[in-house]
Structures are given as C-alpha cells and as structure tokens.
Design an enzyme around this catalytic site. Sequence first.
Site, PDB file in Angstrom:
ATOM      1  CB  CYS A 164      -0.953   0.003   1.196  1.00 53.95           C
ATOM      2  SG  CYS A 164      -2.251  -1.245   1.069  1.00 53.95           S
ATOM      3  CG  PHE A 215      -7.628  -5.204   0.170  1.00 50.82           C
ATOM      4  CD1 PHE A 215      -6.896  -4.034   0.326  1.00 50.82           C
ATOM      5  CD2 PHE A 215      -7.265  -6.313   0.919  1.00 50.82           C
ATOM      6  CE1 PHE A 215      -5.825  -3.975   1.206  1.00 50.82           C
ATOM      7  CE2 PHE A 215      -6.198  -6.268   1.810  1.00 50.82           C
ATOM      8  CZ  PHE A 215      -5.477  -5.096   1.951  1.00 50.82           C
ATOM      9  CG  HIS A 303      -2.759   4.000   1.471  1.00 51.12           C
ATOM     10  ND1 HIS A 303      -3.326   3.593   0.285  1.00 51.12           N
ATOM     11  CD2 HIS A 303      -2.900   2.961   2.330  1.00 51.12           C
ATOM     12  CE1 HIS A 303      -3.768   2.355   0.433  1.00 51.12           C
ATOM     13  NE2 HIS A 303      -3.527   1.951   1.656  1.00 51.12           N
ATOM     14  CG  ASN A 336      -6.526  -0.231   0.929  1.00 49.38           C
ATOM     15  OD1 ASN A 336      -5.819   0.020  -0.037  1.00 49.38           O
ATOM     16  ND2 ASN A 336      -6.016  -0.523   2.115  1.00 49.38           N
TER      17      ASN A 336
END
Length: 389
Positions: A164, A215, A303, A336
Amino acid sequence: MVSVSEIRKAQRAEGPATILAIGTANPANCVEQSTYPDFYFKITNSEHKTELKEKFQRMCDKSMIKRRYMYLTEEILKENPNVCEYMAPSLDARQDMVVVEVPRLGKEAAVKAIKEWGQPKSKITHLIVCTTSGVDMPGADYQLTKLLGLRPYVKRYMMYQQGCFAGGTVLRLAKDLAENNKGARVLVVCSEVTAVTFRGPSDTHLDSLVGQALFGDGAAALIVGSDPVPEIEKPIFEMVWTAQTIAPDSEGAIDGHLREAGLTFHLLKDVPGIVSKNITKALVEAFEPLGISDYNSIFWIAHPGGPAILDQVEQKLALKPEKMNATREVLSEYGNMSSACVLFILDEMRKKSTQNGLKTTGEGLEWGVLFGFGPGLTIETVVLRSVAI
C-alpha cells in the site's frame, strides 16, 4: 573536449518534476458494501458461520466504504471454488487471472492519462509499473508496453509485491527520472486486482477478514516530466521533495506472503497507532525547510488504509475534518486499492478544486503532502506544490 560535469549538467532538467496528466480505471463489476457480507458468505459456502458473518457485517459497516469494484464476479468465483475456500491451493488460478487483468486495467488508465496529456505516446521515454497482484516474466511492464504500442526501447521499471505504500514509491522514482533526464516523460501505472487476496472467512484469522472488507480493484496512471512545454502540457502538481522510512519498532505490523493459497495479509491491531506515532517526525522533516508547521495550512493526500488510520492521524495532528475530504471520498467510492489509491486521490482533489472554483489544484492551497503507508511498516512522504487553476 567536453567534461563529464558538463555532460551531466546537460542531461539534467531545469525545473522540478511535474504531474502532467492523470487517468484512472476500474473493473465493470461494482459491489455495494451494504450487501457484500451476504454475497461473500454465500459464495464462500460460509453461511453457517453466523457469528463470523455478524462480525464481518460490523467491519463493513464501520469501513466508511459505500462501494468497491472487483474483477472477481459471482460467475468467476463459481468456476474457481478453491479461490473461495480459506487457504486452499489456488495460486495457478489466481495468477492466470491477474497476469491478464493487471496490464489490461493498467492500459485503460494509461490511455486516459495519455489523452489528457495531449502528446504522442512516442514521446514517453520511461515506464514505471507497480502491482501487488501476482508476478510474471516478462512482467506487466512488458505487457503494457505491447498493449499501448510504446516504443520497444522505452526504459521500463517493474515493481512487484510492494503493497500500500507504493503509490508514494512510484512518484519518488518518477521524480528522480524526470529531473535527471532532460526531456524525459515518464508514464507511471499502478494496477491492483484483489483476485490474489480474495478467500473465504476464518474464525482464527480475523486480520484476513479485515482485508476482505476493505480491498478493491483499480488502476491509475500519470504522466510525469520536468519543464512542461508551454501551451501544450498543463501541469497539475509539482513534486518538490520525497522520502521513505521504516517506522521504528514496527516489524510485522503489516506483511504479506505469496503462497500456494494466494497472497496472504497480516495486520497488527496497532497499525493506526504506529502510523500516527510516526507521522509528526515525517512532517517535520518534510516541511521545516519550508517554514511550515501548521498542518492545517497544507492539502492532504493520505493512503486510506482504513478509517481508523485516518481518524488517529487527524486526532494526533488536530487536523480539521475537511483536510481528509478527498481521501475519505476515494475510500468511500472505491475502497482500499493499495498502491493506486493516492493517485486516485490526486485526481479527485484536482477535479474538486476546479469544480469548486478554487485558486489552485490543491484545494486553493499552495503546499501539500502525500503519504503512503504499507508493509514494513514503510512510510513514503511526498511534498507537493499545487498549480494555479
């Protein structure tokens, strides 16, 4: 006779690396977070695990995600039952999917970025491709070169299995390439597909379940170069400074392992705490030379590892809630997407800044920060300067 130092000077660009275009892409299959627990427990034949399903429902409800996009459809999962089973050998099936889908999705984003850039693709000198989804030789960089019809002598860099934080890594690398190679135009592509991480639920490994709740799939592409051509290239953000660091006492906080069962992720509960504990030091190092100590005076691209990380960073730095608007919007609409996330947030911020009639691409502010967090625990920091709209 020309000296080496003169040759070196002639090879370097005059100005800072600049983001000249951004493109994004997602698979067609959109998954609503509110109904995802029902789908997930049904497709993995886990409906009898009622307590676990309730836990997963709570995870999804707290995730601050409305929807995600996934290559894996019900049809694909029914054809690949081992992908649905917890830790069943399934790497071959997963690899067969991602070696095709990662370059395909990357191409879709790259075509949009190249179109916005407005220059012929023959002017692309370097290609950086990043994915945490599978590995192959020749790599996704080679496949993308072929799919896009880039010149065979484009200089390629392939980053596999970074995680990530890598949205920051590709910017750091692109900055160095653009500033040290006069006239360079770097195509950057991050393409992430969760087919490698999807698996059924386990009572004993709740950290795996967290990933299933967060995700999503997506690809983002940028064109980066120094000394933009007037009237043709339109700068979006300048990259002024970059850094990478390993947070102290963070070993094992986030790790991933590619095994027969696919890519497994492990998260310690205190990941938000580790990030928030180390963020002040990273900000001081980045912004003290600029005389900036008020972190509400800069724009933020972080992020979105999950809502808990964003909440703790806000709390630690006493940030106003609106500072993370672009970050939270991308988390809400896409989940994500690993390395691609921060590039989606750059796109979101410049678009909203224009729509809202603000003076700069950075929410009307001059300076900003981009943060990537991931395995290690590794932190990437990029100092950005916005451009007048």
